[in-house]
Design a protein around this motif. Structure first.
Motif: not given
Length: 453
Positions: A68-82, A115-124
């Motif tokens: 679930i935490a990995g899904g939240l990290v991946a959700g950062g990509r959606w915020w980044g796209a916005t 969990l290691g999706d750097m694009a998601g963490w950078r968006a966060l």
């Protein structure tokens, strides 16, 4: 005020009119709207970041929670796209999307990739940094705009203010009100300049944190080049298989049939036609051997065993049009190049020469190979120039066109960390410039001239 219909910006004029027009320009108000949108999104983005970090820490004791935490990290990509879309629409800031998250097979690899999706963490991280910057920018911009507009129009409404809120009565005269209006106008003129500083910081954060990194771009380019190289190798193997099946194999089958018929003739005592059958079989065998030599030359030219310079001279002598091969002495002065580099250079030049003769209708080709030494080591520079009709293009690898031979060459060069540049205006000339690392072969790793590998 005039506007350019294509850019929706104020038309050009004297410098002082440009300064006065800037507060009314479309770009200035779009940047102000960007600050509004980013500030409105800021609290929600901050809440999402804090929840993701806290939940990831709490869920570390479980396995399902980490997914679930990995899904939240991946959700950062959606915020980044916005945020990228906002920057594109309101700031004309074009930022490419980061490469998609690699797909992994297996339980733990999938969890690690999530969990290691750097694009998601950078968006966060961007969402965390954007709130204070946008808040400061919004306060400065809005304060400057409100104070400037209020001062410019102060003369029209000062009388409605209570005495404790209005300026000193000594200002309530034509000269004082005019000075206040001039100060307000100066604030309005400075408003875009003051606003541009936080907007520039937000642009920088968008480019640095929401776009692809140089490493990810390089990895994506290498993966694409590797895929193209694999496709080219598969196509070459299929072509060799087809040539063997349709050419050499058919000739050898014919030789076997002719020899069988000759044996039958000998067994029956009819020796008149045996000589003719053997002659035909002998000729077919020679043709089959010639085809095999040609196929072997396509896999690995024997001339490469004597070095790149000799191989290119042989290629020039066998070419269907005049080819000048100029190989600088420093190319092999410090040792032979690695076999992979030599093969790529040879086959790339051979294909470009074939294209020049077959498609460009060129009358001559000039090949130049040299090395350049810098702090990063030796780099091999190859230039192939023909005087053909031009108009050659490298089809982009985004599905917008069919795969071309030049695209395959670019992928082949890119697979060894090289570059491929094409200049081919209509009418010619066509110039292809390639650079490859000048990797040297290890001592003793090559067969001597005339020796089998």
């Amino acid at each position: 005020m005039t506007f350019d219909a294509r850019s929706r910006r104020p038309g050009r004029g004297p410098a002082w009119t440009q300064v006065l027009r800037t507060p009314l320009s479309y770009d200035t108000w779009r940047a102000y709207g960007y600050l509004w949108f980013v500030l409105l999104l800021g609290p929600f983005a901050l809440a999402y970041v804090l929840f993701t970090v806290v939940f990831t820490g709490v869920a570390a004791v479980t396995v399902v929670g980490l997914f679930i935490a990995g899904g939240l990290v991946a959700g950062g990509r959606w915020w980044g796209a916005t945020y990228r879309r906002l920057g594109e629409d309101l700031l004309d800031t074009q930022v490419a999307a980061p490469p998609p998250r690699p797909r992994r097979s297996g339980f733990w690899p999938r969890l690690g990739a999530a969990l290691g999706d750097m694009a998601g963490w950078r968006a966060l991280l961007f969402m965390l940094a954007v709130l204070p910057v946008s808040l400061v920018g919004f306060v400065l911009s809005t304060g400057c705009l409100v104070l400037g507009a209020g001062a410019v129009t102060y003369w029209a409404w000062f009388w409605s203010l209570p005495p404790d809120l209005a300026m000193d009565s000594s200002w309530h005269n034509p000269a004082g009100l005019a000075l206040v209006a001039v100060c307000g106008l100066a604030l309005l003129v400075l408003w875009p300049v003051i606003q541009s500083a936080p907007v520039a910081v937000l642009r920088l954060l968008t480019s640095a944190l929401l776009g692809p990194t140089a490493a990810s771009l390089r990895v994506a380019e290498l993966e694409r080049s590797r895929a193209g190289t694999v496709e080219d190798a598969d196509a070459r193997l299929r072509r060799i298989e087809r040539d063997l099946h349709d050419g050499t194999q058919a000739r050898l089958v014919a030789v076997g049939m002719q020899l069988g018929e000759a044996r039958e003739q000998l067994a029956s005592g009819a020796t008149d036609a045996v000589g003719e059958l053997l002659e035909v079989a002998h000729a077919s065998t020679k043709d089959a051997l010639a085809e095999l030599r040609e196929l072997a030359r396509g896999i690995h030219p024997p001339a490469l065993d004597s070095g790149l310079a000799v191989a290119l001279e042989t290629l020039a002598a066998r070419a269907p049009l005049p080819v000048t091969a100029d190989v600088a002495p420093d190319v092999e002065a410090r040792g032979r190049l690695a076999p992979a580099v030599e093969s790529i250079v040879y086959f790339s030049i051979a294909e470009l020469v074939t294209n020049a003769a077959k498609h460009a209708r060129a009358e001559s080709v000039h090949v130049r190979v040299a090395t350049v030494t810098d702090s990063g080591g030796d780099t091999l520079h190859i230039s192939v120039r023909d005087d053909g009709a031009g108009g050659a293009t490298v089809v982009p690898p985004d599905g917008s066109g069919l795969r071309s031979g030049l695209r395959g060459l670019a992928d082949r060069v890119g697979s060894v960390d090289g570059t491929f540049e094409l200049s081919s205006p209509l009418g010619g000339p066509t110039v292809v410039t390639m650079t490859l690392p000048a990797v040297r072969a290890a001592a003793g790793s090559r067969p001597r001239t005339g020796e089998r590998a």
